[in-house]
Design a protein around this motif. Sequence first.
Motif, short mmCIF file in Angstrom:
data_model
loop_
_atom_site.label_atom_id
_atom_site.label_comp_id
_atom_site.label_asym_id
_atom_site.label_seq_id
_atom_site.Cartn_x
_atom_site.Cartn_y
_atom_site.Cartn_z
N ALA A 1 0.20 10.86 -10.81
CA ALA A 1 -0.27 11.96 -11.56
C ALA A 1 -0.11 13.56 -11.09
O ALA A 1 -0.41 14.82 -11.72
N ASN A 2 2.14 13.48 -11.24
CA ASN A 2 2.17 14.68 -11.89
C ASN A 2 2.13 14.90 -13.60
O ASN A 2 2.03 13.48 -14.15
N THR B 1 3.73 2.06 -1.65
CA THR B 1 4.72 1.26 -2.17
C THR B 1 3.69 2.38 -3.07
O THR B 1 3.74 2.92 -4.55
N TYR B 2 2.30 1.60 -4.01
CA TYR B 2 1.33 1.96 -4.95
C TYR B 2 0.88 3.18 -4.18
O TYR B 2 1.18 4.16 -5.47
N HIS B 3 1.12 3.93 -3.27
CA HIS B 3 0.63 5.02 -2.57
C HIS B 3 1.88 6.19 -3.28
O HIS B 3 0.88 7.16 -4.16
N MET B 4 2.66 5.89 -3.16
CA MET B 4 3.55 6.77 -3.96
C MET B 4 3.72 6.79 -4.74
O MET B 4 4.20 7.95 -5.05
N GLU C 1 1.24 6.04 -7.06
CA GLU C 1 0.02 7.02 -7.81
C GLU C 1 0.47 8.39 -7.92
O GLU C 1 -0.01 9.08 -8.42
N GLU C 2 1.48 8.93 -6.52
CA GLU C 2 1.27 10.33 -6.22
C GLU C 2 2.53 11.31 -7.46
O GLU C 2 2.08 11.87 -8.58
N ILE C 3 3.02 10.12 -7.59
CA ILE C 3 3.84 10.15 -8.62
C ILE C 3 3.67 10.45 -10.40
O ILE C 3 3.18 10.94 -10.82
N SER D 1 0.75 -1.54 0.24
CA SER D 1 -0.10 0.33 0.19
C SER D 1 0.81 0.76 0.13
O SER D 1 0.50 1.85 -1.08
#
Length: 265
Positions: free
Chosen positions: A204-205, A195-198, A200-202, A193
């Motif tokens: 989205a840029n 790793t994939y949160h990061m 997805e954050e990246i 969770s």
Amino acid sequence: MEAEPLLVERKRNVVTLILNRPEKKNSLSPELVKNLLQTLEELSADDSIRVVVIRGAGKKAFCAGYDIRALPTGPSNDVREKLKTLNPIELLFKAVVSYPYPTIAMINGATFGAGCELAVCCDISIGADDISIGMPPARLGLVYPLSGLQRFIQTIGFRNTREMFFTGRTYRGERLKEIGLLNYVVPSDELESFTYHMAEEIAANAPLALKGTKRILNLLLPPAPLDKENLMEAESISEAAFLSEDLQEGQLAFIEKRKPKFKGR
């Protein structure tokens, strides 16, 4: 029917490459290396993929290194012919480093040798709090290649690279973050969770910002400051160790699960 050595999963703008040799601790076989190279080349042409996550199948290993049983040794009239066996691995490392968008190593288990360098090649490394990481070349009688040592120096610095390669130690827990091998150490049940949160954050840029920043950062990586004579010396040192009795003994001891008896030749 034998399972595919590489699995590819996609969720929106994030692709996951899964090293799928759990029975071999996800070690890098020639086939797996070839598949990774081909897949990374294909993915690099797709600008809708903004992040690549690399992980190992199962919970025991990220990647235990290059499959030592596939490593050729013994007398040869042409050392470089034997070393060509390892060239695809270097091409793989370069492909990960030069991949146009950010890459994340999700380290979910044991990580050694070439598996450790694979993680070092990624832009960000995130590991579970129960993993172990090490570089055992000295324990096998192998002199690690110049290009690989340079990547470790760029990532963890000279002092930590010296300690890691001279001792052949296995590192765990917070020490992995202290020496720079990991960006984050998280509880194992939170690794995915987190790793994939990061990722997805990246993802989205702005894609131009991600791609442009990655390219400029790679341009800033300093090349090895060696003239032709020193470069040839470094290559000859690696070649000599590659054909040594010590390397054969190191491989045999590894397979037989015993301590090697090195002779210095």
